[in-house]
Design a protein around this motif. Sequence first.
Motif, PDB file in Angstrom:
ATOM      1  N   LYS A   1      -9.922   1.786 -12.636  1.00 53.92           N
ATOM      2  CA  LYS A   1     -10.676   3.202 -12.385  1.00 53.92           C
ATOM      3  C   LYS A   1     -11.620   2.725 -11.013  1.00 53.92           C
ATOM      4  CE  LYS A   1      -9.210   7.795 -13.071  1.00 53.92           C
ATOM      5  NZ  LYS A   1      -9.427   9.199 -13.602  1.00 53.92           N
ATOM      6  N   LEU A   2     -12.549   1.713 -12.054  1.00 54.81           N
ATOM      7  CA  LEU A   2     -13.292   0.981 -10.668  1.00 54.81           C
ATOM      8  C   LEU A   2     -12.969   0.226 -10.204  1.00 54.81           C
ATOM      9  CD1 LEU A   2     -16.296   0.674 -14.028  1.00 54.81           C
ATOM     10  CD2 LEU A   2     -16.625   2.042 -12.157  1.00 54.81           C
ATOM     11  N   ILE A   3     -11.626  -0.621 -10.517  1.00 51.29           N
ATOM     12  CA  ILE A   3     -11.240  -1.714  -9.298  1.00 51.29           C
ATOM     13  C   ILE A   3      -9.539  -1.265  -9.173  1.00 51.29           C
ATOM     14  CG2 ILE A   3     -10.753  -3.930  -9.562  1.00 51.29           C
ATOM     15  CD1 ILE A   3     -11.677  -4.801 -11.698  1.00 51.29           C
ATOM     16  N   LYS A   4      -9.605  -1.372  -7.959  1.00 48.33           N
ATOM     17  CA  LYS A   4      -8.165  -1.013  -6.859  1.00 48.33           C
ATOM     18  C   LYS A   4      -6.879  -2.079  -7.875  1.00 48.33           C
ATOM     19  CE  LYS A   4      -5.853  -0.019  -2.986  1.00 48.33           C
ATOM     20  NZ  LYS A   4      -5.310  -1.438  -2.906  1.00 48.33           N
ATOM     21  N   VAL A   5      -5.949  -1.546  -8.125  1.00 45.04           N
ATOM     22  CA  VAL A   5      -5.442  -1.818  -8.714  1.00 45.04           C
ATOM     23  C   VAL A   5      -4.076  -1.741  -7.772  1.00 45.04           C
ATOM     24  CG1 VAL A   5      -3.374  -3.113 -10.511  1.00 45.04           C
ATOM     25  CG2 VAL A   5      -5.706  -2.044 -11.501  1.00 45.04           C
ATOM     26  N   ASP A   6      -3.376  -3.098  -6.958  1.00 45.55           N
ATOM     27  CA  ASP A   6      -2.541  -3.335  -6.104  1.00 45.55           C
ATOM     28  C   ASP A   6      -1.140  -3.004  -6.880  1.00 45.55           C
ATOM     29  OD1 ASP A   6      -4.020  -3.771  -3.524  1.00 45.55           O
ATOM     30  OD2 ASP A   6      -4.709  -5.284  -5.011  1.00 45.55           O
ATOM     31  N   LYS A   7      -0.780  -3.974  -7.999  1.00 46.34           N
ATOM     32  CA  LYS A   7       0.474  -3.705  -8.526  1.00 46.34           C
ATOM     33  C   LYS A   7       0.477  -4.039  -9.881  1.00 46.34           C
ATOM     34  CE  LYS A   7       3.094  -4.205  -4.648  1.00 46.34           C
ATOM     35  NZ  LYS A   7       3.918  -5.567  -4.471  1.00 46.34           N
ATOM     36  N   LEU A   8       1.712  -3.659 -10.644  1.00 47.81           N
ATOM     37  CA  LEU A   8       1.698  -4.387 -11.874  1.00 47.81           C
ATOM     38  C   LEU A   8       2.342  -5.097 -12.110  1.00 47.81           C
ATOM     39  CD1 LEU A   8       2.016  -0.314 -13.209  1.00 47.81           C
ATOM     40  CD2 LEU A   8      -0.007  -1.543 -12.198  1.00 47.81           C
TER      41      LEU A   8
ATOM     42  N   LYS B   1       1.719   6.094  -9.325  1.00 52.03           N
ATOM     43  CA  LYS B   1       2.454   5.860  -8.044  1.00 52.03           C
ATOM     44  C   LYS B   1       1.242   3.945  -7.123  1.00 52.03           C
ATOM     45  CE  LYS B   1       3.163  10.191  -8.251  1.00 52.03           C
ATOM     46  NZ  LYS B   1       3.013  10.245  -8.803  1.00 52.03           N
ATOM     47  N   ILE B   2       1.462   3.712  -8.371  1.00 54.42           N
ATOM     48  CA  ILE B   2       1.911   1.517  -8.405  1.00 54.42           C
ATOM     49  C   ILE B   2       2.832   0.775  -8.855  1.00 54.42           C
ATOM     50  CG2 ILE B   2       0.255  -0.153  -9.525  1.00 54.42           C
ATOM     51  CD1 ILE B   2      -2.410   2.271  -9.507  1.00 54.42           C
ATOM     52  N   GLY B   3       3.370   0.226  -7.765  1.00 54.31           N
ATOM     53  CA  GLY B   3       5.082  -0.246  -7.977  1.00 54.31           C
ATOM     54  C   GLY B   3       4.566  -1.580  -8.646  1.00 54.31           C
ATOM     55  N   SER B   4       4.879  -2.416  -9.124  1.00 51.76           N
ATOM     56  CA  SER B   4       5.077  -3.516  -9.666  1.00 51.76           C
ATOM     57  C   SER B   4       5.788  -4.988  -8.840  1.00 51.76           C
ATOM     58  CB  SER B   4       6.975  -3.459 -10.933  1.00 51.76           C
ATOM     59  OG  SER B   4       6.019  -4.944 -11.856  1.00 51.76           O
ATOM     60  N   SER B   5       5.477  -6.455  -9.477  1.00 49.22           N
ATOM     61  CA  SER B   5       5.557  -7.002  -8.599  1.00 49.22           C
ATOM     62  C   SER B   5       6.350  -7.704  -8.502  1.00 49.22           C
ATOM     63  CB  SER B   5       4.128  -7.714  -7.892  1.00 49.22           C
ATOM     64  OG  SER B   5       2.634  -8.334  -9.751  1.00 49.22           O
TER      65      SER B   5
ATOM     66  N   SER C   1       5.443   0.707  -4.257  1.00 53.64           N
ATOM     67  CA  SER C   1       5.749  -0.084  -3.132  1.00 53.64           C
ATOM     68  C   SER C   1       5.779  -1.395  -4.403  1.00 53.64           C
ATOM     69  CB  SER C   1       3.949  -0.921  -2.459  1.00 53.64           C
ATOM     70  OG  SER C   1       4.431  -1.789  -1.500  1.00 53.64           O
ATOM     71  N   PHE C   2       6.794  -1.873  -4.472  1.00 52.06           N
ATOM     72  CA  PHE C   2       7.347  -3.066  -5.029  1.00 52.06           C
ATOM     73  C   PHE C   2       7.781  -3.768  -4.147  1.00 52.06           C
ATOM     74  CE2 PHE C   2       8.842   0.897  -6.605  1.00 52.06           C
ATOM     75  CZ  PHE C   2       9.186   0.771  -8.111  1.00 52.06           C
ATOM     76  N   GLY C   3       7.730  -5.284  -5.166  1.00 55.85           N
ATOM     77  CA  GLY C   3       7.954  -6.748  -4.793  1.00 55.85           C
ATOM     78  C   GLY C   3       6.726  -7.673  -4.895  1.00 55.85           C
ATOM     79  N   GLU C   4       7.150  -8.942  -4.719  1.00 54.68           N
ATOM     80  CA  GLU C   4       5.991  -9.487  -5.349  1.00 54.68           C
ATOM     81  C   GLU C   4       4.943 -10.621  -4.258  1.00 54.68           C
ATOM     82  OE1 GLU C   4       8.122 -13.390  -5.314  1.00 54.68           O
ATOM     83  OE2 GLU C   4       9.465 -12.942  -3.485  1.00 54.68           O
ATOM     84  N   PHE C   5       4.510 -10.991  -4.352  1.00 52.23           N
ATOM     85  CA  PHE C   5       2.622 -11.187  -3.803  1.00 52.23           C
ATOM     86  C   PHE C   5       3.813 -11.785  -2.440  1.00 52.23           C
ATOM     87  CE2 PHE C   5      -0.602 -13.954  -2.198  1.00 52.23           C
ATOM     88  CZ  PHE C   5      -1.656 -13.506  -2.946  1.00 52.23           C
ATOM     89  N   LYS C   6       3.366 -11.670  -1.272  1.00 49.64           N
ATOM     90  CA  LYS C   6       3.929 -12.109   0.283  1.00 49.64           C
ATOM     91  C   LYS C   6       2.951 -13.248   0.336  1.00 49.64           C
ATOM     92  CE  LYS C   6       7.101  -9.225  -0.381  1.00 49.64           C
ATOM     93  NZ  LYS C   6       8.116  -9.949  -0.961  1.00 49.64           N
TER      94      LYS C   6
END
Length: 370
Positions: A310-317, A339-343, A170-175
């Motif tokens: 892995k201890l912390i959920k990373v939502d975007k790169l 499978k982590i997108g970029s912001s 999933s891509f896109g800036e903070f919403k």
Amino acid sequence: MKVKKYQAKDMAQAMTKIKNELGHNAVILNSKQVETGGFLGFFTKKSIEVIAALDQELPPVRSKKKVSPAKLNQTEQKETPNQLSSEIDELKRMITNMQGDGPSASEDYPEALKVINSQLIDQEIHSNYRSLIMKNLLRRWYKEEGENKKQNDIKEWLESELRALTSEASFGEFKYDKKYLNVVGPTGVGKTTTLAKIAARAVLQEKKKVAFVTTDTFRIAAIEQLKTYAKILNVPVEVAYSMEDFKEALTRLQDYDFILIDSAGRNYRNAVYVEQLNEIMDFNDETETHLVLAVTSKYRDMKKILEQFKLIKVDKLIFTKLDETETLGAMVNIIADSKIGSSYLTTGQNVPDDIEEATQGNILERLIRR
């Protein structure tokens, strides 16, 4: 030694061909299942490919018929050193091609696809992904009469393959659908400057009421740098030394629309630091975590850093320092792996200018253009 490659519908048919041509003294060097078509095995009908060899110091036995002395003398003649060397080289080439990704494997690509393969190597796309992409491009080349295509058409094929490779991310800036943006990352990636750029966009473009919280108490310079940015943007900064400090800071800032959290920029290849971050931070449903990675880093280092999170959920790169390298393949590799997108993408030190929203399109366009 005589070396030859055979193709047949099954091993029995291959053995018949080998016996008829090389005789009963031939030996099988290698075999594999391929797809019919005779070019790297990328077509639909299954067949078998066999590499066989005959030591010509021994007379080949083709049948029970009597062999004349003249013919026998011909089969017993030894090859010259040059002939033998040439056949050994050919054997090496065929085996390398069967392995699929050696230096000579690309020699069998059409010229236009050789260019693409070289570009993918130059951009450091991982060999597994590159092999998959080239296999699909080659299949498309023959199915869509690639000889008549222009280079721009082939680049569109390449973009399609890269999109498929990164399609699960999933891509896109903070919403701003969440209140807190937690920005983490190792030292030296430009994390604090990136945080300031995001804050500036929120203040100047989105008209948000913004505040900073920093847990980076290990470096006085980092706190001072953030305070400088905060003063320019006219936003508050809270410093948290413990989980209690952190909660109190959030309570004081509860009336703000958007709170950016600057975590300690330490060596995240060490899992201990991630555990400490997990203790001081409150990762809840109101928080997004974006991991900052510099594209100047090695791909294997990026993988190691992400693995520690892995201890912390990373939502975007967030990828930084795009202006400092010509090689962008690591971005695609890490997105395809995780499978982590970029912001966001950053392209320099200027605040707030050198930052842009990351989309699948602009990441791939940058890669293909280079």
